[in-house]
Scaffold this active site. Sequence first.
Site, PDB file in Angstrom:
ATOM      1  N   GLY A 212       4.670   3.351   2.907  1.00  0.00           N
ATOM      2  CA  GLY A 212       5.681   2.698   3.790  1.00  0.00           C
ATOM      3  C   GLY A 212       5.677   1.423   3.645  1.00  0.00           C
ATOM      4  O   GLY A 212       5.209   0.820   2.660  1.00  0.00           O
ATOM      5  N   ASN A 213       6.226   0.527   4.487  1.00  0.00           N
ATOM      6  CA  ASN A 213       6.321  -0.877   4.466  1.00  0.00           C
ATOM      7  C   ASN A 213       6.254  -1.506   5.741  1.00  0.00           C
ATOM      8  O   ASN A 213       6.415  -0.823   6.509  1.00  0.00           O
ATOM      9  CB  ASN A 213       7.279  -1.635   3.663  1.00  0.00           C
ATOM     10  CG  ASN A 213       8.805  -1.272   4.085  1.00  0.00           C
ATOM     11  OD1 ASN A 213       9.149  -1.689   5.139  1.00  0.00           O
ATOM     12  ND2 ASN A 213       9.448  -0.214   3.180  1.00  0.00           N
ATOM     13  N   HIS A 214       6.195  -2.972   5.902  1.00  0.00           N
ATOM     14  CA  HIS A 214       5.970  -3.385   7.186  1.00  0.00           C
ATOM     15  C   HIS A 214       7.147  -3.744   8.171  1.00  0.00           C
ATOM     16  O   HIS A 214       7.563  -4.563   9.059  1.00  0.00           O
ATOM     17  CB  HIS A 214       5.234  -4.823   7.077  1.00  0.00           C
ATOM     18  CG  HIS A 214       3.872  -4.665   6.655  1.00  0.00           C
ATOM     19  ND1 HIS A 214       2.937  -4.054   7.646  1.00  0.00           N
ATOM     20  CD2 HIS A 214       3.306  -4.870   5.672  1.00  0.00           C
ATOM     21  CE1 HIS A 214       1.678  -3.840   6.727  1.00  0.00           C
ATOM     22  NE2 HIS A 214       1.817  -4.539   5.798  1.00  0.00           N
TER      23      HIS A 214
END
Length: 403
Positions: A212-214
């Site tokens: 995923g990412n932030h």
Amino acid sequence: MSVLSGKKILLGVTAGIAAYKSAFLVRLLVKKGAEVRVVMTPAAKEFVTPLTLSTLSKNEVLSTFTDEDNENAQWNNHVALGLWADLFLIAPATANTLSKMAHGNSDNLLVATYLSAKCPVYFAPAMDLDMYQHPSTKETFETLASFGNTIIPAAHGELASGLVGQGRMAEPEEIVSFLEQDILNSLPLKNKKFLITAGPTYEAIDPVRFIGNHSSGKMGYALASEAARLGAEVTLISGPSSEKIPEGSLQVIKVTSAQEMYEAVEPLFRNCDVAILSAAVADYRPKNVASQKIKKKEQGLVLELEKTRDILASLGNEKKNQFLVGFALETENELENAKTKLKKKNLDLIVLNSLNDEGVAFGANTNKVTLIDANNKIDSFGVKEKKDVARDIIETIIEKLNA
Ligand code: CTP
């Protein structure tokens, strides 16, 4: 949510029997989320008490230029009151007050406030049928209309005199609906369909892990909220985000992966007017998703990744009349990279974020953007709260739609 929510509404009450309905009107407006203040003509107090209206509005009711019983009283500032209001509604509006408004005869606080108000003014006449039909009244209505004021026409029915005809003040529910509809009709994005993506995507590795990412989704949610506030019909396609769903005319579809986001967006794109793709979509996903949890081994683990579909580029390919907006998050050669993406993905506008700028970070409440349009026109904005950045972006889109 009503378009009246959060609006500062000044209610002017004048001396007609329909003033008893003002109490219901205040109650309805407050229920719609409006902040209500009441100004009355002194004679209106014969028909409904200031105590009733101040209790319902939770604000002091004003009717005179000063508190006449208090020798240390301060001047009730009609200018400040007029400037405070987003909307001034005079209901009931008697023939006498309407005539004073038309001629600038400010011998009471209500009419003085009217002359100071810069906001839209609505009036709901209440009078007997012959008064309503009198040429003088008709001329007054025309004069007020020429000032840009809006009449909420009186209804037909039994009047206080016992006669039957037009002159009854519209019912409080009708007045509130009239205001809502009139405001909706004047919104710049009325009848426009917006499709907005937001948040990260999660690409499964196995049943418990993902790549995923932030991204928090804050920017996309702020855009959805602003577009809805300006009258658009918004569909927000959101990846996993803990942001609160904005209020308003807004549908939210929650997705997890890039593929799910694509499948949700694609069929809606055909019928939308504006698509803003602010989601931080994963560019790669595991080629094979393990059906069981991957157990720890002695050696390291190598994951084979494959490219996800570029949703924005796909929409750019199939674009017809839609206005397509993309985002670019860059760390070097920012302007050049963004311009290249704009062309390559066939966009009408690109929103550039540089991670080198102060105030730009995943999860932050602020952002700093540069907007580049299809003619390479560049608009740079300072660091702002994301809701204000959303306002700048949506305003720019409105300008371009109307150009
Ligand atoms: N985007 C998308 N689908 C993807 C990847 C990105 O729709 N699979 C959209 C994003 O929503 C954003 C824009 O493309 O509006 C830019 O994404 P970005 O990751 O900055 O650019 P890329 O084209 O993926 O290029 P790079 O990562 O190499 O900078």
